[in-house]
Design an enzyme around this catalytic site. Structure first.
Site, PDB file in Angstrom:
ATOM      1  N   GLU A 196       0.841  -0.940  -0.010  1.00 58.19           N
ATOM      2  CA  GLU A 196      -0.118   0.028   0.018  1.00 58.19           C
ATOM      3  C   GLU A 196       0.923   1.399  -0.021  1.00 58.19           C
ATOM      4  O   GLU A 196       0.484   2.420   0.414  1.00 58.19           O
ATOM      5  CB  GLU A 196      -1.013   0.051   1.267  1.00 58.19           C
TER       6      GLU A 196
ATOM      7  N   HIS B 235      -3.190   3.113   8.065  1.00 62.31           N
ATOM      8  CA  HIS B 235      -4.220   2.437   7.486  1.00 62.31           C
ATOM      9  C   HIS B 235      -4.521   1.032   8.101  1.00 62.31           C
ATOM     10  O   HIS B 235      -3.605   0.008   8.334  1.00 62.31           O
ATOM     11  CB  HIS B 235      -3.608   2.036   6.189  1.00 62.31           C
TER      12      HIS B 235
ATOM     13  N   HIS C  67      -7.538  -2.216   9.289  1.00 58.42           N
ATOM     14  CA  HIS C  67      -8.830  -3.021   8.598  1.00 58.42           C
ATOM     15  C   HIS C  67      -9.822  -3.037   9.971  1.00 58.42           C
ATOM     16  O   HIS C  67     -10.179  -4.064   9.954  1.00 58.42           O
ATOM     17  CB  HIS C  67      -8.519  -4.067   8.243  1.00 58.42           C
TER      18      HIS C  67
ATOM     19  N   TYR D 194     -14.859  14.837  19.241  1.00 61.01           N
ATOM     20  CA  TYR D 194     -13.469  14.592  18.927  1.00 61.01           C
ATOM     21  C   TYR D 194     -13.124  14.136  17.674  1.00 61.01           C
ATOM     22  O   TYR D 194     -12.135  14.058  17.221  1.00 61.01           O
ATOM     23  CB  TYR D 194     -13.061  13.430  20.156  1.00 61.01           C
TER      24      TYR D 194
ATOM     25  N   HIS E 258     -12.887  -1.843   2.424  1.00 65.10           N
ATOM     26  CA  HIS E 258     -11.369  -2.260   2.727  1.00 65.10           C
ATOM     27  C   HIS E 258     -10.969  -1.617   4.175  1.00 65.10           C
ATOM     28  O   HIS E 258     -10.787  -2.336   4.876  1.00 65.10           O
ATOM     29  CB  HIS E 258     -10.659  -1.249   1.706  1.00 65.10           C
TER      30      HIS E 258
END
Length: 210
Positions: A73, A92, A94, A119, A159
């Site tokens: 990625e 990143h 999941h 927040y 994703h």
């Protein structure tokens, strides 16, 4: 913070994310800027078991210069560094609830994480939903470049989330805040929750610029 200390912090925060269920197996990838390049979690590595001296290092153009092979990625990480000045780290994940939201067909692509709490506005900001592309595709980087640095976070369809910030600790905290907000949105789905008003959002953005 020198590079060795940054590597150790990356190991420690990655392990914390893994142990609390924000990533599973070899899912997720994290990068952090250093003086002469970018450190990145290696491909197929587990965030819970990183080794500081094996973390990938790339130069500012994205060329792999040391350590294990970087995450596939790399394109999305590089795009944020190139288009969003001041980016010091990219996270990143999941994570379960944010990924669940990314699979729903009726999200507002321009603002897919509703402003439930102050927040999420302060730490994450407005989140864009990007269309699905195969993980590791350079097209993902191009989609991020098209945002022209206007968003600190995106949600990749089917994703998961990508969150950026000025430094690694802030980026990790923001990623956690996004996941917690996604959890609240899933729990409140169909119940017409009260959201922050635009005036309240503007006040927060003025008081806490990102």
């Amino acid at each position: 913070m020198d590079e060795q200390a940054t590597r150790e912090l990356l190991v420690r925060l990655s392990r914390s994310l893994f142990e609390r269920g924000y990533s599973v197996g070899s899912a997720g990838n994290i990068s952090v800027a250093v003086d002469d390049g970018i450190l990145m979690t290696p491909t197929n590595s587990c965030l819970g078991f990183l080794e500081a001296d094996r973390i990938s290092k790339l130069d500012r153009s994205g060329r792999h210069i040391s350590g294990d092979k970087p995450s596939k990625e790399v394109f999305l990480h590089q795009a944020f560094y190139e288009t969003r000045p001041g980016t010091g780290a990219v996270v990143h994940l999941h994570s379960t609830y944010a990924t669940a939201l990314s699979c729903l067909p009726d999200l507002d692509a321009n603002d897919c994480i509703a402003p439930l709490t102050p927040y999420v506005v302060m730490r994450v900001g407005q989140v864009r939903l990007l269309p699905y592309v195969r993980p590791g595709e350079p097209a993902m980087g191009e989609m991020i470049r098209e945002l022209q640095g206007k968003h600190a976070a995106v949600l990749l369809a089917n994703h998961g989330p990508v969150v950026t910030a000025k430094d690694l600790t802030t980026a990790v905290y923001a990623a956690e805040e996004l996941e917690e907000t996604a959890k609240l949105l899933v729990l409140l789905r169909g119940q017409n929750p009260r959201l922050l008003t635009q005036a309240q959002i503007d006040e927060l953005n003025t008081a806490f610029p990102k």
